[in-house]
Design a protein around this motif. Structure first.
Motif, mmCIF file in Angstrom:
data_model
loop_
_atom_site.group_PDB
_atom_site.id
_atom_site.type_symbol
_atom_site.label_atom_id
_atom_site.label_comp_id
_atom_site.label_asym_id
_atom_site.label_seq_id
_atom_site.Cartn_x
_atom_site.Cartn_y
_atom_site.Cartn_z
ATOM 1 N N SER A 122 0.816 -1.215 0.000
ATOM 2 C CA SER A 122 0.000 0.000 0.000
ATOM 3 C C SER A 122 0.853 1.270 0.000
ATOM 4 C CB SER A 122 -0.941 0.015 1.220
ATOM 5 O OG SER A 122 -0.192 0.067 2.429
ATOM 6 N N GLN A 123 2.108 1.162 0.469
ATOM 7 C CA GLN A 123 2.939 2.352 0.628
ATOM 8 C C GLN A 123 4.042 2.506 -0.421
ATOM 9 O OE1 GLN A 123 2.324 4.792 2.874
ATOM 10 N NE2 GLN A 123 0.521 3.609 3.488
ATOM 11 N N ILE A 124 4.479 1.426 -1.026
ATOM 12 C CA ILE A 124 5.611 1.516 -1.946
ATOM 13 C C ILE A 124 5.299 2.382 -3.167
ATOM 14 C CG2 ILE A 124 5.046 -0.556 -3.300
ATOM 15 C CD1 ILE A 124 8.084 -1.149 -3.375
ATOM 16 N N VAL A 125 4.025 2.485 -3.527
ATOM 17 C CA VAL A 125 3.653 3.255 -4.715
ATOM 18 C C VAL A 125 3.905 4.751 -4.548
ATOM 19 C CG1 VAL A 125 1.973 1.593 -5.567
ATOM 20 C CG2 VAL A 125 1.246 3.353 -3.937
ATOM 21 N N VAL A 126 4.028 5.216 -3.304
ATOM 22 C CA VAL A 126 4.289 6.643 -3.079
ATOM 23 C C VAL A 126 5.735 6.896 -2.646
ATOM 24 C CG1 VAL A 126 1.896 7.149 -2.539
ATOM 25 C CG2 VAL A 126 3.452 6.523 -0.684
ATOM 26 N N ARG A 127 6.525 5.850 -2.584
ATOM 27 C CA ARG A 127 7.937 5.988 -2.210
ATOM 28 C C ARG A 127 8.705 6.473 -3.430
ATOM 29 N NH1 ARG A 127 9.977 2.786 2.306
ATOM 30 N NH2 ARG A 127 12.076 3.541 2.759
ATOM 31 N N PRO A 128 9.612 7.435 -3.290
ATOM 32 C CA PRO A 128 10.388 7.897 -4.446
ATOM 33 C C PRO A 128 11.164 6.749 -5.083
ATOM 34 C CG PRO A 128 10.640 9.406 -2.593
ATOM 35 C CD PRO A 128 9.919 8.205 -2.062
ATOM 36 N N VAL A 129 11.050 6.623 -6.397
ATOM 37 C CA VAL A 129 11.728 5.532 -7.094
ATOM 38 C C VAL A 129 13.242 5.627 -6.917
ATOM 39 C CG1 VAL A 129 12.202 4.524 -9.363
ATOM 40 C CG2 VAL A 129 9.873 5.183 -8.765
ATOM 41 N N ALA A 130 13.780 6.840 -6.920
ATOM 42 C CA ALA A 130 15.222 7.016 -6.743
ATOM 43 C C ALA A 130 15.682 6.430 -5.408
ATOM 44 C CB ALA A 130 15.591 8.499 -6.827
#
Length: 225
Positions: A191-199
């Motif tokens: 649920s949270q990884i989608v808003v984590r900065p990809v960098a």
């Protein structure tokens, strides 16, 4: 198959394979192909699938080395076996490829499908270093988020909620990723990884993979200084 087998073993016909250019690898990669015994594959279809796989592999290697640098010991030689199965399999430097899925990429395929297949190839390349699913799943998710394909994370969520659809190896992989990223568990991760900065995700993946290779007796000897 041990890590030593994965890194050292080279199929006999790789020397007869095709050299494929990858900007991040000075020597490029070498790929050879065969069709699994008993699989009747049209010659033109075979040529088409081989061309598709060359592109997916070149792009896959390029992405992996952009993320982690060029010193990790992923084999630059691969043997691709074309199969009637519906999923990828990786055994050392042997990659079993689902032929029909590749043929669906002819022409102008749906962008979601093309990105999914590219992520699967990237996933399989990392299996050259580790049989477990954490690293392959992590970079697969990073790639899809990097390409704006958040739907894939939602799909994994759905599979996770259906216990019979996501095997124990994949659940263990997700549990490890959750730990690396500081989440309370798989549901929190998805649920949270989608808003984590990809960098940021790339940096964490790089640090964990390099540490893994450096701490492994076989892989550490294969790393480029």
């Amino acid at each position: 198959m041990s890590k030593l087998d994965r890194i050292i073993f080279e199929p006999l016909n790789v020397k007869e394979g095709k050299n494929v250019s990858v900007p991040e690898i000075s020597e490029g990669i070498k790929i050879s192909f065969s069709v699994v015994d008993g699989f009747a594959l049209d010659k033109e279809d075979q040529k088409t699938v081989e061309a598709i796989m060359e592109e997916l592999l070149a792009n896959g290697y390029s992405y992996v080395f952009q993320v982690v640098g060029g010193n990790i010991p992923v084999s630059r030689n691969l043997h691709i076996e074309l199969t009637p199965q519906n999923r990828f399999r990786h055994q050392g430097v042997l990659m079993k490829v689902p032929t029909e899925r590749m043929l669906e990429l002819i022409g102008k395929p749906d962008s979601k499908k093309k990105e999914l297949e590219q992520s699967q190839v990237i996933h399989e390349l990392i299996h050259n270093l580790d049989d477990a699913e954490a690293f392959p799943m992590f970079i697969e998710m990073i790639y899809m988020l990097d390409r704006g394909q958040k739907w894939r994370i939602e799909e994994i969520q759905t599979l996770y909620k259906k216990d019979d659809k996501l095997g124990s190896a994949y659940q263990k992989g997700l549990e490890q990723i959750s730990e690396w990223l500081g989440y309370s568990g798989i549901e929190d991760l998805l649920s949270q990884i989608v808003v984590r900065p990809v960098a940021e995700l790339k940096e964490i993946f790089k640090a964990k993979l390099i540490a893994y290779c450096e701490n492994d007796e076989v892989l550490s000897k294969q790393m480029k200084k």
